[in-house]
Design an enzyme around this catalytic site. Structure first.
Site, PDB file in Angstrom:
ATOM      1  N   ASN A 131      31.401  36.507  59.982  1.00  0.00           N
ATOM      2  CA  ASN A 131      30.738  35.671  58.965  1.00  0.00           C
ATOM      3  C   ASN A 131      30.787  34.202  59.357  1.00  0.00           C
ATOM      4  O   ASN A 131      29.806  33.473  59.175  1.00  0.00           O
ATOM      5  CB  ASN A 131      31.374  35.893  57.587  1.00  0.00           C
ATOM      6  CG  ASN A 131      30.785  37.111  56.894  1.00  0.00           C
ATOM      7  OD1 ASN A 131      29.619  37.103  56.502  1.00  0.00           O
ATOM      8  ND2 ASN A 131      31.579  38.160  56.762  1.00  0.00           N
ATOM      9  N   MET A 180      42.179  37.206  54.235  1.00  0.00           N
ATOM     10  CA  MET A 180      42.756  38.387  53.592  1.00  0.00           C
ATOM     11  C   MET A 180      44.101  38.103  52.905  1.00  0.00           C
ATOM     12  O   MET A 180      44.984  38.964  52.880  1.00  0.00           O
ATOM     13  CB  MET A 180      42.897  39.524  54.612  1.00  0.00           C
ATOM     14  CG  MET A 180      41.587  39.925  55.271  1.00  0.00           C
ATOM     15  SD  MET A 180      40.258  40.351  54.113  1.00  0.00           S
ATOM     16  CE  MET A 180      40.748  42.008  53.675  1.00  0.00           C
ATOM     17  N   ILE A 221      45.879  36.858  49.224  1.00  0.00           N
ATOM     18  CA  ILE A 221      45.667  36.560  47.801  1.00  0.00           C
ATOM     19  C   ILE A 221      46.120  35.125  47.567  1.00  0.00           C
ATOM     20  O   ILE A 221      47.184  34.726  48.035  1.00  0.00           O
ATOM     21  CB  ILE A 221      46.473  37.548  46.922  1.00  0.00           C
ATOM     22  CG1 ILE A 221      45.895  38.956  47.092  1.00  0.00           C
ATOM     23  CG2 ILE A 221      46.471  37.108  45.474  1.00  0.00           C
ATOM     24  CD1 ILE A 221      46.710  40.049  46.435  1.00  0.00           C
ATOM     25  N   HIS A 253      32.704  39.325  49.416  1.00  0.00           N
ATOM     26  CA  HIS A 253      33.472  40.556  49.236  1.00  0.00           C
ATOM     27  C   HIS A 253      32.550  41.740  49.524  1.00  0.00           C
ATOM     28  O   HIS A 253      31.412  41.771  49.041  1.00  0.00           O
ATOM     29  CB  HIS A 253      34.019  40.632  47.811  1.00  0.00           C
ATOM     30  CG  HIS A 253      34.851  41.849  47.575  1.00  0.00           C
ATOM     31  ND1 HIS A 253      36.152  41.953  48.037  1.00  0.00           N
ATOM     32  CD2 HIS A 253      34.576  43.021  46.973  1.00  0.00           C
ATOM     33  CE1 HIS A 253      36.626  43.140  47.711  1.00  0.00           C
ATOM     34  NE2 HIS A 253      35.694  43.810  47.071  1.00  0.00           N
ATOM     35  N   GLU A 282      41.437  35.052  39.220  1.00  0.00           N
ATOM     36  CA  GLU A 282      41.409  36.525  39.159  1.00  0.00           C
ATOM     37  C   GLU A 282      40.877  37.095  40.481  1.00  0.00           C
ATOM     38  O   GLU A 282      39.762  36.740  40.897  1.00  0.00           O
ATOM     39  CB  GLU A 282      40.509  36.970  38.001  1.00  0.00           C
ATOM     40  CG  GLU A 282      40.580  38.456  37.739  1.00  0.00           C
ATOM     41  CD  GLU A 282      39.430  38.930  36.843  1.00  0.00           C
ATOM     42  OE1 GLU A 282      39.123  40.125  36.858  1.00  0.00           O
ATOM     43  OE2 GLU A 282      38.827  38.071  36.158  1.00  0.00           O
ATOM     44  N   LEU A 283      41.639  37.976  41.120  1.00  0.00           N
ATOM     45  CA  LEU A 283      41.277  38.498  42.447  1.00  0.00           C
ATOM     46  C   LEU A 283      39.893  39.160  42.419  1.00  0.00           C
ATOM     47  O   LEU A 283      39.665  40.098  41.647  1.00  0.00           O
ATOM     48  CB  LEU A 283      42.332  39.519  42.906  1.00  0.00           C
ATOM     49  CG  LEU A 283      42.043  40.182  44.262  1.00  0.00           C
ATOM     50  CD1 LEU A 283      42.149  39.181  45.406  1.00  0.00           C
ATOM     51  CD2 LEU A 283      42.959  41.364  44.505  1.00  0.00           C
ATOM     52  N   ASP A 284      38.991  38.659  43.255  1.00  0.00           N
ATOM     53  CA  ASP A 284      37.619  39.172  43.353  1.00  0.00           C
ATOM     54  C   ASP A 284      36.917  39.197  41.992  1.00  0.00           C
ATOM     55  O   ASP A 284      35.999  39.991  41.774  1.00  0.00           O
ATOM     56  CB  ASP A 284      37.598  40.579  43.979  1.00  0.00           C
ATOM     57  CG  ASP A 284      38.166  40.587  45.396  1.00  0.00           C
ATOM     58  OD1 ASP A 284      38.001  39.570  46.109  1.00  0.00           O
ATOM     59  OD2 ASP A 284      38.782  41.595  45.786  1.00  0.00           O
ATOM     60  N   GLU A 312      25.745  40.772  55.039  1.00  0.00           N
ATOM     61  CA  GLU A 312      26.639  39.653  54.693  1.00  0.00           C
ATOM     62  C   GLU A 312      26.228  38.403  55.448  1.00  0.00           C
ATOM     63  O   GLU A 312      26.229  37.297  54.918  1.00  0.00           O
ATOM     64  CB  GLU A 312      28.099  39.997  55.035  1.00  0.00           C
ATOM     65  CG  GLU A 312      28.712  41.066  54.155  1.00  0.00           C
ATOM     66  CD  GLU A 312      30.198  41.286  54.452  1.00  0.00           C
ATOM     67  OE1 GLU A 312      30.924  40.318  54.735  1.00  0.00           O
ATOM     68  OE2 GLU A 312      30.642  42.447  54.400  1.00  0.00           O
TER      69      GLU A 312
END
Ligand code: GAR
Length: 224
Positions: free
Chosen positions: A21, A97, A99, A116, A150-152, A181
């Protein structure tokens, strides 16, 4: 550097691995399709391909190895400091990758975006393609979204759909999603640099118009 009167946006890209990406951003800026300059690439893992992609084109590449820190908080504090040193307009998570803590995210909220590999809110977290295949879904995809604590879970900007074939393995599906992507992520970055996409109080606006909960849907034919 400037485009007309408007200075190029300062972009910092965070990676953990291959950086394909990131490569799509490098190509897009080379082709004049992003009104931004990648000021630095930061990886939490040493020796990854993405770092090589950055240094190949003279972009400063930095390793902030999470294993060198006693806690997630300390890692995030230092990472934030390094990023702030580049006074970014936009921070791009490109296969990063880790958090991120709420304190970290709150420092960059509104200018922190992620890609994502699923049609969020479906399949946050890991192994998205395997989970979609096992669930018998007919469509997979990817989502570019603003990052919130908030994750994703941050508000979606743009999604792309990819059909799941009956013969698909997770690896085959991942490869086809990745191709898409690479189209949608630089496009969203360009919208952002042009001031066409903003998040205000958790709501995403594109060209001043509120986008729906799952963001806009990308199509190869549509005008962007
Ligand atoms: C991409 O598929 C991206 O969507 C995913 O990791 C891959 C990174 O590839 N990101 C996540 O899963 C984030 N939760 P790349 O390093 O070749 O860009």
């Amino acid at each position: 550097m400037t485009v007309g009167e408007k200075p190029l946006s300062r972009i910092v890209v965070l990676i953990s691995g291959s950086g394909s990406n990131l490569q799509s951003f490098i190509e897009a800026s080379k082709e004049g399709n992003i009104d931004g300059q990648i000021m630095a690439v930061i990886s939490n893992r040493p020796g990854v391909k993405g770092l090589e992609r950055a240094s190949n084109v003279g972009i400063p590449s930095i390793v902030v190895d999470h294993r060198a820190f006693a806690s997630r908080q300390e890692f995030d504090r230092y990472l934030a400091e390094v990023i702030q040193g580049f006074t970014p307009d936009l921070v791009v998570l490109a296969g990063f990758m880790r958090i991120l803590t709420t304190d970290f995210v709150n420092q960059f909220v509104g200018k922190l975006i992620n890609i994502h590999p699923s049609l969020l809110p479906a399949y946050p977290g890991l192994n998205t393609h395997q989970r979609a295949i096992e669930a018998g879904d007919s469509v997979a995809g990817a989502t570019v979204h603003f990052v919130t604590p908030e994750l994703d879970g941050g508000p979606a900007i743009l999604q792309v759909e990819v059909p799941i074939l009956s013969t698909d393995t997770p690896t085959q599906l991942a490869a086809r999603v990745l191709v898409e992507e690479h189209k949608i992520y630089p496009l969203v970055a360009q919208w952002y640099c042009q001031g066409r996409i903003v998040m205000d109080k958790g709501i995403v606006f594109h060209n001043g118009v509120e986008v729906g909960k799952s963001g806009l849907l990308f199509s190869n034919e549509s005008e962007h």
